[in-house]
Scaffold this motif. Structure first.
Motif, PDB file in Angstrom:
ATOM      1  N   PHE A   1       0.837  -1.199   0.000  1.00  0.00           N
ATOM      2  CA  PHE A   1       0.000   0.000   0.000  1.00  0.00           C
ATOM      3  C   PHE A   1       0.874   1.251   0.000  1.00  0.00           C
ATOM      4  O   PHE A   1       1.975   1.255   0.548  1.00  0.00           O
ATOM      5  CB  PHE A   1      -0.868   0.052   1.267  1.00  0.00           C
TER       6      PHE A   1
ATOM      7  N   TYR B   1      -0.069   5.114   1.314  1.00  0.00           N
ATOM      8  CA  TYR B   1      -1.030   6.033   1.908  1.00  0.00           C
ATOM      9  C   TYR B   1      -0.466   7.448   1.826  1.00  0.00           C
ATOM     10  O   TYR B   1       0.750   7.652   1.845  1.00  0.00           O
ATOM     11  CB  TYR B   1      -1.281   5.694   3.381  1.00  0.00           C
TER      12      TYR B   1
ATOM     13  N   GLN C   1      -0.986  11.538   3.407  1.00  0.00           N
ATOM     14  CA  GLN C   1      -1.578  12.398   4.433  1.00  0.00           C
ATOM     15  C   GLN C   1      -1.338  13.841   4.018  1.00  0.00           C
ATOM     16  O   GLN C   1      -0.229  14.369   4.168  1.00  0.00           O
ATOM     17  CB  GLN C   1      -0.951  12.104   5.795  1.00  0.00           C
TER      18      GLN C   1
ATOM     19  N   HIS D   1      -7.193  13.450   6.677  1.00  0.00           N
ATOM     20  CA  HIS D   1      -7.078  12.051   7.050  1.00  0.00           C
ATOM     21  C   HIS D   1      -5.980  11.366   6.259  1.00  0.00           C
ATOM     22  O   HIS D   1      -5.693  11.741   5.115  1.00  0.00           O
ATOM     23  CB  HIS D   1      -8.368  11.287   6.688  1.00  0.00           C
ATOM     24  N   LEU D   2      -5.411  10.351   6.828  1.00  0.00           N
ATOM     25  CA  LEU D   2      -4.568   9.438   6.076  1.00  0.00           C
ATOM     26  C   LEU D   2      -5.487   8.705   5.094  1.00  0.00           C
ATOM     27  O   LEU D   2      -6.525   8.170   5.482  1.00  0.00           O
ATOM     28  CB  LEU D   2      -3.937   8.443   7.037  1.00  0.00           C
TER      29      LEU D   2
ATOM     30  N   LEU E   1      -5.850   6.194   1.345  1.00  0.00           N
ATOM     31  CA  LEU E   1      -5.185   5.246   0.472  1.00  0.00           C
ATOM     32  C   LEU E   1      -4.921   5.872  -0.892  1.00  0.00           C
ATOM     33  O   LEU E   1      -5.822   6.436  -1.511  1.00  0.00           O
ATOM     34  CB  LEU E   1      -6.037   3.993   0.306  1.00  0.00           C
TER      35      LEU E   1
ATOM     36  N   GLU F   1       2.608  14.040   3.202  1.00  0.00           N
ATOM     37  CA  GLU F   1       3.486  12.990   3.688  1.00  0.00           C
ATOM     38  C   GLU F   1       2.995  11.666   3.115  1.00  0.00           C
ATOM     39  O   GLU F   1       1.790  11.380   3.139  1.00  0.00           O
ATOM     40  CB  GLU F   1       3.511  12.939   5.221  1.00  0.00           C
TER      41      GLU F   1
ATOM     42  N   PHE G   1       3.286   7.456   2.956  1.00  0.00           N
ATOM     43  CA  PHE G   1       3.670   6.276   3.724  1.00  0.00           C
ATOM     44  C   PHE G   1       3.498   5.018   2.887  1.00  0.00           C
ATOM     45  O   PHE G   1       2.429   4.788   2.319  1.00  0.00           O
ATOM     46  CB  PHE G   1       2.800   6.132   4.979  1.00  0.00           C
TER      47      PHE G   1
ATOM     48  N   PHE H   1       4.123  -0.088   8.659  1.00  0.00           N
ATOM     49  CA  PHE H   1       4.353   1.169   7.966  1.00  0.00           C
ATOM     50  C   PHE H   1       5.829   1.517   7.883  1.00  0.00           C
ATOM     51  O   PHE H   1       6.618   1.206   8.783  1.00  0.00           O
ATOM     52  CB  PHE H   1       3.659   2.324   8.704  1.00  0.00           C
TER      53      PHE H   1
ATOM     54  N   GLY I   1       7.765   7.171   6.498  1.00  0.00           N
ATOM     55  CA  GLY I   1       7.152   8.292   5.793  1.00  0.00           C
ATOM     56  C   GLY I   1       8.148   9.150   5.047  1.00  0.00           C
ATOM     57  O   GLY I   1       9.325   9.240   5.408  1.00  0.00           O
TER      58      GLY I   1
END
Lengths: 115, 114
Positions: free
Chosen positions: A34, A36, A38, A43-44, A46, A88, A90, A105, A108
């Motif tokens: 994945f 992700y 931010q 919100h974080l 996808l 950011e 991740f 995770f 970042g």
């Protein structure tokens, strides 16, 4: 122990530059992968995911990532960044077939795009 | 709108006090998670829950406790035993615990303990 490495902690680009963020993981078996994102104050969410099939995955907002199993990598790319891509990012991994859907995770990468 | 809500957005506490962070989801997801986000360290898993009345420790559970009395709710208590509680806390949920299910995240609670 499984881990995820993001080697770029801070990246600064000008608008229209190309982007590639590195992600490597340490797990010998099958993985779900994945990215992700931010955005500031949000919100974080996808960006894209890889479960199986075509190793080149396309996500939202023009992002894509390529899974290279032999290199244990899942690098994120975008051909031309915009100021709104400042965020950011991740990378995360789930070792496939495990008992839990536990995301591992990376630390970042902070991307700043200058107008 | 379906999603995850966390409250409050900002929380301030004195050292030695317990504090509870709220997390509610209306996605009808079975699994819920709590993460802690610190600068330069990514997200680390505190606790997770597969189903109502069940929860398991994550990687950094010491000093935290949770409950899962309802499917929609997964509150996190930061106890006075947590040595470095100031952080950004994120709640997440997924359809199931095991399998390739995407995790959806809430907006987070920023806790400051002085």
């Amino acid at each position: 122990a499984q881990s995820v490495s993001q080697h770029n902690h801070h990246v600064i680009l000008s608008e229209a530059a190309s982007l590639e963020l590195g992600c490597n993981y340490s797990y010998g078996g099958t993985v779900n992968l994945f990215w992700y994102v931010q955005y500031p104050g949000q919100h974080l969410q996808l960006l894209l995911k890889y479960f199986s099939g075509d190793p080149l995955v396309k996500g939202i907002k023009g992002f894509e990532a390529e899974f290279i199993k032999s290199k244990f990598s899942f690098n994120l790319r975008k051909p031309s960044v915009q100021w709104s891509d400042t965020a950011e990012y991740f990378c995360a991994v789930i070792p496939y077939g495990g008992a839990t859907n536990k995301l591992i995770f990376g630390t970042g990468t902070l991307l700043a795009v200058q107008p | 709108d379906g999603g995850i809500t966390q409250s409050p957005k900002y929380l301030f506490r004195k050292e030695g006090q317990n504090v509870t962070l709220s997390c509610e989801q209306n996605l009808n997801h079975d699994a819920m998670y709590w993460y802690r986000q610190d600068p330069g360290q990514g997200l680390r898993l505190i606790y997770y829950s597969q189903i109502v009345n069940d929860f398991q420790k994550g990687d950094i559970a010491e000093g935290y406790s949770v409950s899962r009395e309802k499917k929609e709710s997964f509150p996190l208590t930061v106890t006075s035993a947590q040595k470095n509680p100031t952080a950004f806390y994120l709640c997440a949920s997924s359809e199931r615990l095991a399998g390739p299910y995407e995790q959806y995240f809430g907006p987070g609670t920023r806790l400051t303990v002085t």
